[in-house]
Design an enzyme around this catalytic site. Structure first.
Site, PDB file in Angstrom:
ATOM      1  N   GLU A  25       0.868  -1.175   0.000  1.00  0.00           N
ATOM      2  CA  GLU A  25       0.000   0.000   0.000  1.00  0.00           C
ATOM      3  C   GLU A  25       0.901   1.220   0.000  1.00  0.00           C
ATOM      4  OE1 GLU A  25      -2.866   2.225   2.984  1.00  0.00           O
ATOM      5  OE2 GLU A  25      -3.799   0.374   2.245  1.00  0.00           O
ATOM      6  N   CYS A  53      -2.656   8.082   4.087  1.00  0.00           N
ATOM      7  CA  CYS A  53      -2.485   7.714   2.682  1.00  0.00           C
ATOM      8  C   CYS A  53      -3.791   7.764   1.900  1.00  0.00           C
ATOM      9  CB  CYS A  53      -1.836   6.335   2.569  1.00  0.00           C
ATOM     10  SG  CYS A  53      -2.725   5.036   3.445  1.00  0.00           S
TER      11      CYS A  53
END
Length: 484
Positions: free
Chosen positions: A222, A256
């Site tokens: 990720e 994020c």
């Protein structure tokens, strides 16, 4: 990355200790994998309870490590609890052997098994040190053992999760922590793993992906994001503005899946901006404990410099500050005001590069097609958001966005909090966390198929042609009956 480290029990270097952690994890893995999944899950049921019962202690530790506002620390704690609870409750079902159709009904028996990979490396970052350390849990529940490297800056929060898990009954050897910098650890974390889970920057993720590909092992990555929010003309601004505040400035923008670009229909752009600026200026900044602040501190001086530099360059390139735009050392050494910038061009650094701080650009659009084009004009594809009242229209826009997760009338929480896989497209990574995929990615599929009574060779007395015709007749019957 450094060099491979030789095995030496007298070597006390970080890399040598990592080697020994892998050896311990490798030794413990067969016994751990042989346990019934329900037995593996028991400590994690208790762990979720312990985290909730000791939440004030946990929140204190998270705040001390990260400087985030207490409300954002609570959001992190609840995320960890929900994730752990989901996997503890569902691991047995997800790992259950599955019957699959065989080539010959009755005569064939085919079963698919989800087997553990072995030893998994989990590398977690500083921005959500407790919640992302919970990535260890599905890897363990799948029957693997784990070597876990948390970020040194927030290791206390990450290791607290392990401490409570052991107290809840987890065998310590199945979860091996390793502390050290990338330079100290060298390539050990990749070279000795059977799978790697990494959350962090795209640049580091690329390097890990290359190393994993060289060894022909899998990885879950990720990585970065430059997440857009689209505000359609019929959006409910009473709902959209508070959601945008939380999505842009939650965890001081160090998220994020947070929003860094907002595109607003020009018919409501001025009104949205007025409300958004007003709400942003009302946010309380703080670096202390307790529920005294809406936005906390950045993690470090380096992160403050990154955010301040991005804003200064955006202004120098023609952007206009509508709110914020200043560090606040009077409140805390790394506090930066939530910042809204208008007038940034499509090709500007601010619009194209991840800031990872409390900074968002706002610009208008005229048509849905233009909004989709602007939102998709990025190498990233982690999260996106659409606000509007007309369901068909908002869903049409949402499904055209190039992102692994899209939220409608919410910034990120609905998608991320669902028991469904979350992960990136394009340069935002590979693999998924949450949902069934978040556990099954830590397994490898094994098919066991058995044949009874008759095989696939011609029956005695039949010519090859007659036997072939018999097979064709059988396949036609299977198709007609919709068995195959």
């Amino acid at each position: 990355m450094g060099q491979t480290v030789r095995q030496d029990d007298t070597d006390t270097s970080v890399a040598a200790r990592a080697v020994r952690a892998f050896e311990a994890a490798r030794g413990a893995q067969p016994g751990w994998a042989s346990c019934d999944p329900r037995d593996r899950a028991r400590p994690f049921h208790t762990l979720a309870h312990v985290l909730l019962e000791r939440r004030e202690t946990v929140l204190d530790v998270i705040q001390a490590d990260t400087g985030k506002a207490r409300s954002h620390a609570l959001e992190e704690l609840l995320d960890a609890v929900l994730s752990i609870s989901y996997y503890a409750r569902n691991a047995g079902r997800l790992l259950r052997p599955r019957r699959r159709p065989g080539p010959l009904p009755v005569l064939s028996r085919t079963t698919q098994y989800a087997a553990p990979l072995g030893v998994v490396t989990v590398i977690t970052p500083w921005n959500y040190p407790l919640a992302l350390a919970a990535d260890v849990v599905p890897a363990l529940l799948a029957g693997n053992t784990v070597v876990h490297k948390p970020d040194l800056r927030t290791a206390r929060s990450s290791l607290l999760l392990r401490e409570y898990a052991i107290e809840a009954g987890l065998e310590p050897q199945v979860w091996q922590p390793v502390l050290g910098s990338p330079d100290e650890l060298g390539d050990v974390l990749i070279e000795r793993a059977d799978f790697v889970s990494f959350t962090g920057s795209t640049a580091v993720g690329r390097r890990i992906a290359r190393q994993c590909a060289e060894r022909l092992i899998g990885c879950s990555l990720e990585l970065g994001g430059k997440n857009p929010m689209i505000i359609l003309a019929d959006a409910d601004l009473e709902r959209a503005v508070p959601a945008a505040i939380r999505a842009c400035f939650g965890n001081a923008g160090q998220l994020c899946i947070g929003i860094e670009r907002i595109y607003v229909d020009r018919s409501i752009e001025a009104e949205f901006l007025r409300r958004f600026v007003t709400a942003t200026k009302m946010l309380r900044l703080g670096a202390g404990t307790g529920y005294i602040a809406d936005v906390g501190s950045l993690i470090s001086a380096e992160q403050l410099d990154r955010v301040q530099g991005a804003v200064e360059r955006a202004v120098a390139a023609g952007g206009r500050i509508a709110a914020g735009g200043r560090p606040r050392p009077d409140i805390g050494p790394y506090v930066y005001e939530p910042t809204i910038i208008t007038g940034a061009t499509e090709d500007s650094e601010l619009v194209r590069e991840e800031v990872f701080g409390p900074v968002v650009s706002v610009q208008g659009f005229s048509t849905d097609a233009e909004a989709v084009r602007l939102a998709n004009d990025t190498p990233y594809g982690l999260n996106a958001s659409v606000f509007g009242r007309a369901r068909r229209r908002t869903r049409s826009v949402a499904t055209r966005l190039e992102a692994g997760m899209v939220n409608i009338n919410e910034g990120y929480a609905t998608g991320y909090g669902s028991a469904a896989p979350v992960g990136g497209w394009k340069e935002s990574g590979t693999g998924r966390r949450h949902g069934p995929d978040g556990l099954l990615q830590y397994t490898r599929s094994q098919l066991v198929a058995s044949q009874q009574l008759l095989g696939f060779d011609p029956v005695a007395g039949l010519s090859a042609e007659r036997y072939g015709n018999l097979l064709v007749t059988g396949v036609k019957a299977l198709r007609r009956l919709r068995i195959r």
